[in-house]
Design a protein around this motif. Structure first.
Motif, PDB file in Angstrom:
ATOM      1  N   VAL A   1     -18.231  25.631 -44.046  1.00 52.66           N
ATOM      2  CA  VAL A   1     -18.035  24.221 -44.412  1.00 52.66           C
ATOM      3  C   VAL A   1     -16.538  23.974 -44.514  1.00 52.66           C
ATOM      4  N   PRO A   2     -16.089  22.707 -44.450  1.00 54.77           N
ATOM      5  CA  PRO A   2     -14.660  22.413 -44.581  1.00 54.77           C
ATOM      6  C   PRO A   2     -14.097  22.990 -45.879  1.00 54.77           C
ATOM      7  N   TYR A   3     -12.967  23.704 -45.766  1.00 57.29           N
ATOM      8  CA  TYR A   3     -12.387  24.438 -46.888  1.00 57.29           C
ATOM      9  C   TYR A   3     -10.903  24.112 -46.980  1.00 57.29           C
ATOM     10  N   GLU A   4     -10.435  23.864 -48.197  1.00 53.62           N
ATOM     11  CA  GLU A   4      -9.019  23.552 -48.408  1.00 53.62           C
ATOM     12  C   GLU A   4      -8.486  24.416 -49.548  1.00 53.62           C
ATOM     13  N   ASP A   5      -7.340  25.047 -49.312  1.00 51.40           N
ATOM     14  CA  ASP A   5      -6.731  25.955 -50.272  1.00 51.40           C
ATOM     15  C   ASP A   5      -5.729  25.196 -51.135  1.00 51.40           C
ATOM     16  N   TYR A   6      -6.003  25.132 -52.441  1.00 52.08           N
ATOM     17  CA  TYR A   6      -5.111  24.417 -53.354  1.00 52.08           C
ATOM     18  C   TYR A   6      -4.289  25.361 -54.234  1.00 52.08           C
ATOM     19  N   ARG A   7      -4.217  26.623 -53.847  1.00 54.98           N
ATOM     20  CA  ARG A   7      -3.237  27.517 -54.446  1.00 54.98           C
ATOM     21  C   ARG A   7      -1.947  27.482 -53.629  1.00 54.98           C
ATOM     22  N   ASN A   8      -1.939  26.585 -52.698  1.00 54.48           N
ATOM     23  CA  ASN A   8      -0.787  26.414 -51.812  1.00 54.48           C
ATOM     24  C   ASN A   8      -0.044  25.135 -52.200  1.00 54.48           C
ATOM     25  N   PRO A   9       1.240  25.215 -52.553  1.00 53.65           N
ATOM     26  CA  PRO A   9       1.997  24.014 -52.931  1.00 53.65           C
ATOM     27  C   PRO A   9       2.053  22.960 -51.832  1.00 53.65           C
ATOM     28  N   ASP A  10       1.824  23.361 -50.587  1.00 49.23           N
ATOM     29  CA  ASP A  10       1.813  22.373 -49.500  1.00 49.23           C
ATOM     30  C   ASP A  10       0.643  21.406 -49.652  1.00 49.23           C
ATOM     31  N   ASN A  11      -0.459  21.870 -50.275  1.00 40.66           N
ATOM     32  CA  ASN A  11      -1.614  21.010 -50.506  1.00 40.66           C
ATOM     33  C   ASN A  11      -1.665  20.474 -51.931  1.00 40.66           C
ATOM     34  N   ASN A  12      -1.227  21.292 -52.866  1.00 41.17           N
ATOM     35  CA  ASN A  12      -1.367  20.968 -54.288  1.00 41.17           C
ATOM     36  C   ASN A  12      -0.048  20.429 -54.842  1.00 41.17           C
ATOM     37  N   PRO A  13       0.006  19.163 -55.222  1.00 41.38           N
ATOM     38  CA  PRO A  13       1.253  18.601 -55.753  1.00 41.38           C
ATOM     39  C   PRO A  13       1.505  18.969 -57.211  1.00 41.38           C
ATOM     40  N   ALA A  14       0.521  19.588 -57.884  1.00 43.83           N
ATOM     41  CA  ALA A  14       0.656  19.903 -59.302  1.00 43.83           C
ATOM     42  C   ALA A  14       0.927  21.386 -59.492  1.00 43.83           C
ATOM     43  N   CYS A  15       2.026  21.870 -58.954  1.00 38.50           N
ATOM     44  CA  CYS A  15       2.395  23.283 -59.072  1.00 38.50           C
ATOM     45  C   CYS A  15       3.682  23.406 -59.879  1.00 38.50           C
ATOM     46  N   ASP A  16       3.641  24.205 -60.948  1.00 39.57           N
ATOM     47  CA  ASP A  16       4.859  24.536 -61.689  1.00 39.57           C
ATOM     48  C   ASP A  16       4.981  26.055 -61.697  1.00 39.57           C
ATOM     49  N   THR A  17       4.670  26.709 -62.817  1.00 39.18           N
ATOM     50  CA  THR A  17       4.645  28.172 -62.798  1.00 39.18           C
ATOM     51  C   THR A  17       3.478  28.690 -61.972  1.00 39.18           C
ATOM     52  N   GLU A  18       2.441  27.869 -61.827  1.00 37.60           N
ATOM     53  CA  GLU A  18       1.338  28.138 -60.905  1.00 37.60           C
ATOM     54  C   GLU A  18       0.715  26.808 -60.517  1.00 37.60           C
ATOM     55  N   CYS A  19      -0.104  26.805 -59.488  1.00 33.09           N
ATOM     56  CA  CYS A  19      -0.740  25.566 -59.044  1.00 33.09           C
ATOM     57  C   CYS A  19      -1.902  25.228 -59.971  1.00 33.09           C
ATOM     58  N   ARG A  20      -1.914  23.975 -60.459  1.00 33.76           N
ATOM     59  CA  ARG A  20      -2.870  23.551 -61.474  1.00 33.76           C
ATOM     60  C   ARG A  20      -4.130  22.969 -60.853  1.00 33.76           C
ATOM     61  N   ASP A  21      -5.229  23.079 -61.611  1.00 37.12           N
ATOM     62  CA  ASP A  21      -6.516  22.568 -61.138  1.00 37.12           C
ATOM     63  C   ASP A  21      -6.479  21.074 -60.869  1.00 37.12           C
ATOM     64  N   ILE A  22      -5.711  20.347 -61.654  1.00 34.46           N
ATOM     65  CA  ILE A  22      -5.679  18.890 -61.514  1.00 34.46           C
ATOM     66  C   ILE A  22      -5.227  18.476 -60.122  1.00 34.46           C
ATOM     67  N   GLY A  23      -4.471  19.331 -59.455  1.00 32.65           N
ATOM     68  CA  GLY A  23      -3.999  19.012 -58.101  1.00 32.65           C
ATOM     69  C   GLY A  23      -5.117  18.890 -57.088  1.00 32.65           C
ATOM     70  N   MET A  24      -6.301  19.454 -57.395  1.00 30.12           N
ATOM     71  CA  MET A  24      -7.419  19.356 -56.448  1.00 30.12           C
ATOM     72  C   MET A  24      -7.949  17.932 -56.324  1.00 30.12           C
ATOM     73  N   LEU A  25      -7.597  17.063 -57.285  1.00 34.78           N
ATOM     74  CA  LEU A  25      -8.025  15.662 -57.192  1.00 34.78           C
ATOM     75  C   LEU A  25      -7.115  14.851 -56.288  1.00 34.78           C
ATOM     76  N   SER A  26      -5.962  15.420 -55.950  1.00 36.42           N
ATOM     77  CA  SER A  26      -5.014  14.703 -55.105  1.00 36.42           C
ATOM     78  C   SER A  26      -5.612  14.445 -53.721  1.00 36.42           C
ATOM     79  N   GLY A  27      -5.566  13.211 -53.286  1.00 41.54           N
ATOM     80  CA  GLY A  27      -6.062  12.854 -51.953  1.00 41.54           C
ATOM     81  C   GLY A  27      -7.564  12.713 -51.854  1.00 41.54           C
TER      82      GLY A  27
END
Length: 572
Positions: free
Chosen positions: A361-387
């Motif tokens: 099925v379509p899969y998107e990796d949000y441990r990647n700052p290119d996809n996840n805009p909510a990354c500081d010391t690590e990429c945050r779960d809240i970034g998965m709502l982006s887009g």
């Protein structure tokens, strides 16, 4: 042909630590300078010594559990001594079977270091290296693995593993004719068998009770149980070796009048008893507790105690008791069925991966700052709502969106949330959890749940924006629980049969939008019924109106539509 009896002198020469390969000056020709110091040993003397070291040093966790059952006193002393002899004999048998002159130093050094490392985690966290944990380790990314590396681990492995391994490499293995070497191997095997046989025979009544009543203690025996588990994992058939097996081939859907938009949040390492929605004394759910039409189930059991097993099991239609991870790797799951029936499925992952669930099925990796805009010391779960609004607006019809959280993954609980979510202090900031107080560990863990609560509330807020167009639903379910130091056990991954409830008791929440077709009349009555991961797949099928003559429904569903014609089964 004359034959001579085997003399004691001959045996001593075979296993002697003093070799006969030196020249007149006392040095060994052809050896590099760094190997000219040290001692010469027979191969099987080295095996016997290494076996004793592994038996004594690497099995501290095993002996700790044993002493809790059989305290060291006059009555138990000889029996406890026999367990050391039994372990020594078994280790000697194992190493005699796999160690040969050409691989001796490398294999013995590896065994010592590996066993010491396993021993550290068993001692420090109370974990067992079973097949579930080994599979999880193989699927864990480097960032998660590095969280377990600390100064104490490095010192422990260096002192008890690397130094002895270096000593093994400095030993000069005595060269012997093949007949003498074969004889030494036979003597070692016979002596080891004798040690095992005598230990079991003399204390047969004790061992009969021990093996029957305390089976869980054997899980801490190193290297046998980790080795057995590793072989079990290695022997598991991979998906590439088989053609994908379809399920529910006759399935079809009866669609409702309003398209469905379902978000399934898969939580990570989360305990039901730390949710204030389920009666926890701390306010860990300040946002979701204010949501209307939200139902929290407080008696839910996970499929397993590790993500590598619980995730495939959760999305399978096979009950936990019959679930086989190897078969699941080449068998369709509920996401495949829904996608085949024209439900738009999307998997967004802020964890290591989907453990094979979302391969098709379509899969998107949000441990990647290119996809996840909510990354500081690590990429945050809240970034998965982006887009997500753009994704929803670009599609028509029914949708299932899976959001796989980083959630509450340990041991670095304090890294799972931004500093602004530090709701409970002081928090443990050390991955060596035994160095923190129980209160500090709980503070860090509970603050990570505060962040999960925020993430869920934001997801509900997003779904509310689509209530005029969709029948909206949020489902949140943990993958497994976590031990926070209760009875000296930390983290998760213990064999399901002996795992404490803290590692199996998970939260499950359902939120329903204003236009939901679900029957809300009995939700409160069902919130304390015993559910498990087995119900998740059937709930999804029920929500999307899937029917199949080959479908064997779970005994209870979390969800039931008002119109029974769109339900998989009339389960209530």
């Amino acid at each position: 042909m004359n034959s001579k009896p085997i003399s004691a002198k001959f045996v001593r020469r075979l296993l002697s630590p003093v070799g006969d390969s030196r020249n007149a000056s006392g040095s060994t020709p052809g050896l590099p300078d760094y190997q000219k110091s040290g001692i010469t040993m027979g191969l099987y003397a080295l095996i016997v010594v290494s076996s004793l070291y592994i038996s004594l040093i690497c099995n501290a966790a095993f002996y700790n559990h044993l002493l809790a059952i059989y305290p060291l006193n006059g009555e138990n002393t000889l029996f406890l001594g026999s367990t050391v002899a039994l372990s020594w004999g078994l280790n000697s048998l194992l190493l005699s079977a796999i160690v040969w002159r050409f691989n001796a130093k490398a294999l013995l050094a590896f065994m010592v270091v590996a066993c010491v490392a396993i021993s550290y985690f068993s001692l420090s966290y109370g974990v067992v290296f079973n097949d579930e944990l080994i599979a999880s380790i193989l699927q864990t990314d480097s960032k998660e693995a590095l969280e377990l590396v600390n100064a104490q681990l490095i010192v422990f492995v260096a002192v008890f593993g690397l130094i002895p391994a270096a000593a093994i490499y400095r030993v000069r293995i005595k060269s012997s004719p093949w007949k003498a070497s074969l004889m030494a191997r036979c003597i070692t095997i016979v002596a080891s068998l004798g040690m095992v046989a005598v230990s079991l025979f003399v204390f047969s009544d004790r061992y009969a009770i021990f093996f029957r009543e305390h089976k869980e203690v054997r899980y801490y025996q190193i290297p046998f149980y980790p080795l057995y588990s590793a072989i079990k994992v290695a022997g598991s058939t991979e998906a590439g070796d088989h053609e994908l097996q379809p399920i529910l081939e006759d399935a079809h859907r009866i669609r409702g009048t309003i398209p469905k938009l379902v978000v399934l949040v898969v939580g990570e390492t989360v305990r039901s008893d730390h949710f204030s929605l389920n009666g926890y004394h701390r306010p860990t759910n300040p946002r979701t507790s204010k949501a209307e039409n939200l139902y929290s189930y407080d008696n839910v059991t996970s499929c397993a105690t590790s993500t590598a097993y619980s995730l495939p099991c959760m999305f399978s239609i096979t009950p936990r008791q019959e679930f086989d991870r190897a078969e699941a790797a080449y068998t369709e799951n509920v996401l495949d069925v829904l996608q085949r029936l024209k439900v738009s499925v999307l998997w967004r992952d802020n964890n290591s991966d989907s453990k094979g669930v979302a391969l098709r099925v379509p899969y998107e990796d949000y441990r990647n700052p290119d996809n996840n805009p909510a990354c500081d010391t690590e990429c945050r779960d809240i970034g998965m709502l982006s887009g997500l609004p753009d994704y929803i607006d670009s599609r028509e019809g029914d949708m299932l969106i899976v959001l796989h959280q980083m959630g509450n993954h340990g041991p670095a609980y304090a890294r799972r949330y931004p500093a602004t979510f530090q709701g409970f202090a002081p928090a443990c900031n050390n991955t060596e959890l035994a160095k923190c107080s129980h209160e500090e560990i709980q503070n860090a863990y509970d603050s990570s749940i505060l962040y999960t609560d925020y993430f869920l509330a934001e997801t509900i807020g997003l779904l509310k924006q689509y209530q005029d167009r969709y029948d909206t639903t949020l489902i949140y379910v943990g993958d497994h629980g976590e031990s926070l130091g209760e009875n000296g056990v930390y983290l998760h991954g213990l064999p399901f049969a002996i795992a404490p409830k803290e590692q199996k008791h998970i939260p499950l929440i359902v939120w329903l939008g204003d236009r939901s077709a679900a029957d809300m009349r009995n939700f409160d009555a069902r919130r304390s019924l015993p559910f498990s991961h087995d119900e998740v797949s059937f709930t999804l099928l029920d929500m999307f109106g899937v029917k199949s003559d080959t479908l064997v429904s779970a005994s209870k569903l979390l969800y039931k539509t008002l119109d029974n014609n769109t339900s998989v089964a009339n389960a209530f």
